[in-house]
Write a protein that holds these residues in place. Structure first.
Motif, PDB file in Angstrom:
ATOM      1  N   ILE A 109       0.836  -1.209   0.000  1.00 36.08           N
ATOM      2  CA  ILE A 109       0.000   0.000   0.000  1.00 36.08           C
ATOM      3  C   ILE A 109       0.863   1.248   0.000  1.00 36.08           C
ATOM      4  CG2 ILE A 109      -1.671   1.311   1.392  1.00 36.08           C
ATOM      5  CD1 ILE A 109      -2.619  -1.410   2.519  1.00 36.08           C
ATOM      6  N   LEU A 110       0.506   2.200  -0.857  1.00 40.68           N
ATOM      7  CA  LEU A 110       1.120   3.534  -0.807  1.00 40.68           C
ATOM      8  C   LEU A 110       0.051   4.524  -0.379  1.00 40.68           C
ATOM      9  CD1 LEU A 110       3.337   5.637  -1.381  1.00 40.68           C
ATOM     10  CD2 LEU A 110       2.544   5.685  -3.757  1.00 40.68           C
ATOM     11  N   THR A 111       0.337   5.303   0.652  1.00 46.05           N
ATOM     12  CA  THR A 111      -0.661   6.246   1.151  1.00 46.05           C
ATOM     13  C   THR A 111       0.010   7.502   1.685  1.00 46.05           C
ATOM     14  OG1 THR A 111      -2.571   6.486   2.642  1.00 46.05           O
ATOM     15  CG2 THR A 111      -0.707   5.219   3.475  1.00 46.05           C
ATOM     16  N   LYS A 112      -0.822   8.508   1.965  1.00 46.67           N
ATOM     17  CA  LYS A 112      -0.351   9.692   2.680  1.00 46.67           C
ATOM     18  C   LYS A 112      -1.108   9.827   3.987  1.00 46.67           C
ATOM     19  CE  LYS A 112       0.998  12.767  -1.130  1.00 46.67           C
ATOM     20  NZ  LYS A 112       0.757  12.136  -2.415  1.00 46.67           N
ATOM     21  N   SER A 132       3.835   2.015   2.436  1.00 45.64           N
ATOM     22  CA  SER A 132       4.767   3.101   2.148  1.00 45.64           C
ATOM     23  C   SER A 132       4.037   4.425   2.309  1.00 45.64           C
ATOM     24  CB  SER A 132       5.263   3.024   0.704  1.00 45.64           C
ATOM     25  OG  SER A 132       5.777   1.755   0.429  1.00 45.64           O
ATOM     26  N   PHE A 133       4.752   5.381   2.862  1.00 45.92           N
ATOM     27  CA  PHE A 133       4.227   6.745   2.965  1.00 45.92           C
ATOM     28  C   PHE A 133       5.026   7.647   2.054  1.00 45.92           C
ATOM     29  CE2 PHE A 133       2.029   5.364   6.691  1.00 45.92           C
ATOM     30  CZ  PHE A 133       0.994   6.276   6.850  1.00 45.92           C
ATOM     31  N   SER A 134       4.348   8.545   1.336  1.00 47.91           N
ATOM     32  CA  SER A 134       5.098   9.524   0.564  1.00 47.91           C
ATOM     33  C   SER A 134       5.078  10.871   1.276  1.00 47.91           C
ATOM     34  CB  SER A 134       4.554   9.646  -0.864  1.00 47.91           C
ATOM     35  OG  SER A 134       3.219  10.055  -0.845  1.00 47.91           O
ATOM     36  N   VAL A 135       6.198  11.574   1.156  1.00 47.07           N
ATOM     37  CA  VAL A 135       6.393  12.885   1.785  1.00 47.07           C
ATOM     38  C   VAL A 135       7.109  13.766   0.765  1.00 47.07           C
ATOM     39  CG1 VAL A 135       7.593  14.101   3.646  1.00 47.07           C
ATOM     40  CG2 VAL A 135       6.583  11.862   4.095  1.00 47.07           C
ATOM     41  N   ALA A 136       6.701  15.026   0.662  1.00 51.91           N
ATOM     42  CA  ALA A 136       7.318  15.887  -0.358  1.00 51.91           C
ATOM     43  C   ALA A 136       7.684  17.278   0.133  1.00 51.91           C
ATOM     44  CB  ALA A 136       6.384  16.019  -1.562  1.00 51.91           C
TER      45      ALA A 136
END
Ligand code: SF4
Length: 265
Positions: A109-112, A132-136
């Motif tokens: 899973i990819l999530t925010k 997985s977490f995305s951060v930008a």
């Protein structure tokens, strides 16, 4: 919250182009997070701030689709965030995970969103599930300019820690690196203690007439007018010096600190 409406009949399980994964499931069509840089905005059928679609009776449909393939890991997070705000009420993702677990499948899973913690019990029982977490963005004000409906970095990092403590495999994505705006090194310092691996992707936009670039252009022009042209020239050229310089810095950091960085710039 956006209006939630059933979509016209379409497959729930679709092919996945990511390495090592054959199939993906998007439990929603559309994403309330509405990140202005999102590539999926360019194909959006509705304004996701107003209307999100769900598959009617997602469990029954997915059950018949899963029956045609062997148990394996299914990717979730391609064209939607499975844990966008409406999931708290509609529980489409939870139903998908319950079915996948019952049938011997696992999830990547990819999530925010830290709402994923609600489903830790299911993820723990799957064979090598991962989140997985995305951060930008380095600060909250900038995040709110580009993805106001997401949760802040602190909540994402705390969720990564909790999942790791619960024995669920985790990863972080530094994504997208926006040239001259994202301080990639600082975000890596923040993420490295709470996850085993960090993937790094630059902002890639193919088409200047795409919805995502038109949004980005408007925000950058308003908020960072002096950066608009430098950002545009790097975003539309992977040969730009910015990327070469950042790649060099990241390789040095990776080697010096023995960090598990996957640099995909
Ligand atoms: S969370 Fe992901 S899918 Fe949703 S709008 Fe943002 S980038 Fe797009």
């Amino acid at each position: 919250m956006a209006n939630i409406k059933p979509c016209s009949k379409r497959p729930v399980l679709t092919p996945c182009t990511l390495a090592g994964l054959n199939y993906q499931v998007d439990p929603y069509i559309g994403c309330e997070h509405y990140c202005y840089y999102c590539y999926a905005l360019n194909q959006a059928e509705t304004d996701w701030r107003e209307e999100i679609h769900i598959h009617e009776d997602i469990t029954r449909q997915l059950e018949s689709e899963l029956a045609t393939i062997a148990p394996q890991t299914i990717y979730m997070g391609w064209q939607t965030d499975s844990y966008q705000p409406c999931e708290a009420e509609y529980r489409q993702t939870r139903q998908v995970l319950e079915l996948m677990l019952k049938k011997g499948f696992s999830a990547s899973i990819l999530t925010k969103s830290d709402l994923v913690l609600r489903d830790t019990d299911l993820l723990q029982k799957m064979n090598r599930a991962s989140v997985s977490f995305s951060v930008a963005f380095n600060d909250d004000r900038t995040r709110c300019l580009f993805e106001a409906n997401t949760v802040d970095n602190e909540k994402r990092i705390e969720a990564l820690r909790e999942l790791k403590r619960a024995g669920v495999r985790t990863a972080a994505l530094l994504c997208p690196v926006i040239p001259y705006l994202t301080d990639a090194i600082q975000l890596i310092e923040l993420l490295a203690p709470c996850t085993e691996v960090i993937w790094i992707y630059g902002l890639g936009i193919d088409d200047r007439s795409g919805r995502n670039w038109l949004y980005m252009h408007k925000i950058l022009n308003r908020e960072f007018p002096g950066l608009l042209e430098p950002i545009a020239s790097a975003v539309f050229s992977k040969e730009h010096d910015f990327w070469a310089q950042l790649r060099g810095d990241l390789v040095r950091l990776k080697n010096d600190r023995q960090l598990n960085l996957n640099i995909r710039l």
